[in-house]
Design a protein around this motif. Sequence first.
Motif, PDB file in Angstrom:
ATOM      1  N   LEU A  59      16.162   5.677  24.984  1.00  0.00           N
ATOM      2  CA  LEU A  59      16.910   4.548  24.707  1.00  0.00           C
ATOM      3  C   LEU A  59      15.701   3.482  24.428  1.00  0.00           C
ATOM      4  CD1 LEU A  59      19.951   4.652  27.083  1.00  0.00           C
ATOM      5  CD2 LEU A  59      19.925   4.943  24.607  1.00  0.00           C
ATOM      6  N   HIS A  60      14.851   3.336  25.285  1.00  0.00           N
ATOM      7  CA  HIS A  60      13.609   2.384  25.302  1.00  0.00           C
ATOM      8  C   HIS A  60      12.930   2.306  23.682  1.00  0.00           C
ATOM      9  CE1 HIS A  60      10.094   0.442  27.004  1.00  0.00           C
ATOM     10  NE2 HIS A  60       9.470   0.831  25.950  1.00  0.00           N
ATOM     11  N   GLU A  61      12.597   3.704  23.471  1.00  0.00           N
ATOM     12  CA  GLU A  61      12.006   3.859  22.100  1.00  0.00           C
ATOM     13  C   GLU A  61      12.895   3.298  20.982  1.00  0.00           C
ATOM     14  OE1 GLU A  61       8.800   4.362  21.419  1.00  0.00           O
ATOM     15  OE2 GLU A  61       8.791   3.951  23.795  1.00  0.00           O
ATOM     16  N   LEU A  62      14.245   3.842  21.183  1.00  0.00           N
ATOM     17  CA  LEU A  62      15.031   3.485  20.226  1.00  0.00           C
ATOM     18  C   LEU A  62      15.157   1.981  19.725  1.00  0.00           C
ATOM     19  CD1 LEU A  62      16.685   5.699  19.085  1.00  0.00           C
ATOM     20  CD2 LEU A  62      18.679   5.128  20.305  1.00  0.00           C
ATOM     21  N   GLY A  63      15.044   1.006  21.112  1.00  0.00           N
ATOM     22  CA  GLY A  63      15.033  -0.123  20.967  1.00  0.00           C
ATOM     23  C   GLY A  63      13.736  -0.726  19.934  1.00  0.00           C
ATOM     24  N   HIS A  64      12.630  -0.144  20.347  1.00  0.00           N
ATOM     25  CA  HIS A  64      11.512  -0.436  19.589  1.00  0.00           C
ATOM     26  C   HIS A  64      11.805  -0.175  18.161  1.00  0.00           C
ATOM     27  CE1 HIS A  64       8.808  -1.697  22.737  1.00  0.00           C
ATOM     28  NE2 HIS A  64       8.968  -0.496  23.055  1.00  0.00           N
ATOM     29  N   ALA A  65      12.262   1.319  17.849  1.00  0.00           N
ATOM     30  CA  ALA A  65      12.264   1.900  16.567  1.00  0.00           C
ATOM     31  C   ALA A  65      13.337   0.962  15.726  1.00  0.00           C
ATOM     32  CB  ALA A  65      12.740   3.335  16.567  1.00  0.00           C
ATOM     33  N   PHE A 162       8.066  -2.019  34.416  1.00  0.00           N
ATOM     34  CA  PHE A 162       6.393  -1.443  34.095  1.00  0.00           C
ATOM     35  C   PHE A 162       5.914  -1.769  32.767  1.00  0.00           C
ATOM     36  CE2 PHE A 162       3.942   2.415  33.175  1.00  0.00           C
ATOM     37  CZ  PHE A 162       2.843   1.961  33.891  1.00  0.00           C
ATOM     38  N   ASN A 163       6.826  -1.325  31.779  1.00  0.00           N
ATOM     39  CA  ASN A 163       6.323  -1.649  30.374  1.00  0.00           C
ATOM     40  C   ASN A 163       6.285  -3.328  30.196  1.00  0.00           C
ATOM     41  OD1 ASN A 163       6.481   0.756  28.445  1.00  0.00           O
ATOM     42  ND2 ASN A 163       7.816   1.099  29.823  1.00  0.00           N
ATOM     43  N   LEU A 164       6.607  -3.911  30.738  1.00  0.00           N
ATOM     44  CA  LEU A 164       6.341  -5.402  30.804  1.00  0.00           C
ATOM     45  C   LEU A 164       5.077  -5.854  31.156  1.00  0.00           C
ATOM     46  CD1 LEU A 164       9.953  -7.225  31.113  1.00  0.00           C
ATOM     47  CD2 LEU A 164       8.405  -6.805  28.940  1.00  0.00           C
ATOM     48  N   MET A 170       0.765  -1.016  26.940  1.00  0.00           N
ATOM     49  CA  MET A 170       2.025  -1.115  27.531  1.00  0.00           C
ATOM     50  C   MET A 170       2.732  -2.430  26.569  1.00  0.00           C
ATOM     51  SD  MET A 170       3.013   0.585  29.962  1.00  0.00           S
ATOM     52  CE  MET A 170       2.205   2.068  29.212  1.00  0.00           C
ATOM     53  N   ASP A 171       3.949  -2.614  26.510  1.00  0.00           N
ATOM     54  CA  ASP A 171       4.912  -3.668  25.632  1.00  0.00           C
ATOM     55  C   ASP A 171       4.335  -4.998  26.044  1.00  0.00           C
ATOM     56  OD1 ASP A 171       5.939  -1.536  24.328  1.00  0.00           O
ATOM     57  OD2 ASP A 171       7.639  -1.433  25.896  1.00  0.00           O
ATOM     58  N   GLY A 172       4.170  -5.151  27.400  1.00  0.00           N
ATOM     59  CA  GLY A 172       3.683  -6.469  27.930  1.00  0.00           C
ATOM     60  C   GLY A 172       2.411  -6.884  27.250  1.00  0.00           C
TER      61      GLY A 172
HETATM   62 ZN   LIG Z   1       7.779   0.252  24.781  1.00  0.00          ZN
END
Ligand SMILES: [Zn+2]
Length: 382
Positions: A59-65, A162-164, A170-172
């Motif tokens: 779901l996380h990656e889907l958000g990015h995609a 964590f990703n922030l 990382m996304d952050g």
């Molecule tokens: Zn990410």
Amino acid sequence: MARNWSIPIGRLFGVEIRVHLTFVFLLAFVWMAESAMKGNSTPGRVLALVGVIFGCVVLHELGHALAARREGMQAKAIVLLPIGGITLVDETQAQAAPDAATWKRDIKIALAGPLVNIAIAVVLGTVLLARFPEAHLWTKPFIHSNHLLRSLVWSNLYLGLFNLLPAYPMDGGRVLRALFSRRMDGAQATSRAISIAHALATLMVVVGMLLLLPGGHPDSYWLVILGCFLLIGAQVEERSAIFRKVLETVHLEDVMLTDFKTLSPADTLEDALEKAVHTLQDDFPVVRGTDMVGIISKANILQALRMEGNGYVQSVMNRFFEASARTDSLAAAFRKLNSRKLSIIPVVEDQHLVGIVTLQNLMHSMALLAESRKLRREALDS
Ligand SMILES: [Zn+2]
């Protein structure tokens, strides 16, 4: 590395989805950790828990995609890891002209992933608190195979937070990099973001180890593990940053082959083959006087000889080639080779052939150049 240790599981929105083998370690890790606790977890439930974590990452990656697609970008592949995903873009095409709006776009794409997780955690958490108090949202352990719903909420929250962390890649860290890129060029912004990531990851590992000492916090091994993940990520990014820098700053004259064989259009194929036998070169410029008139490969020569018997280079050679200048960058050469499926680029100066660049030659010199730069930098640092 991310690519070799992963298996493809399908495609989503035209992007190849791969699962990293660390998910298998996660499975083993959860099983061991839960067996150590007295609980009564079963293999099926452990599998379900890892499935829950896997779902959160997807779901996380889907958000990015989806955010990337809205911004008109296309990734080549996504590798799913227990801590998030890695989106692979084609290195040789990652040279899109920077414009003023790039940093905004990068921030939107980076934030989309964690936001999906945090939104799910908040909504699902609220529903559980209001309607299903028996899920005991605030009871430890937050993530356990006996409490899948509660685990779903906390996994999403942890993954999002964590990703922030401002630790590139990382996304952050990507957000940070995008902010830096308003003031400096992309390469500088990346290297600054990577330095911050290194510092943060090292800090996490050191603090985590100190807390593991008697009298500290026994759960802090998590800090050490996550810190190590961040260190690996920063290392991988650093290497590909060096690679990109080489692509942009090295000119063809630095890597072109200057000692090469040429053929004449009037050579017979048998003569050409005879010459080809004595060199490692696979592709040959065909030259009349000082003019370059075509290119021909060993394979072309052999095939023509087999199919039609002896003839002239002139009738077999490829007249469509594209010359480059000495000062063209490697990035430009790669794009040319890739987009037109060429295997050789003649380097010309004042209509004269001064060198050739082949794909094999490029890959080889790239590795050497990256290595020598690293050595030089290490020498400067010490
Ligand atoms: Zn990410």
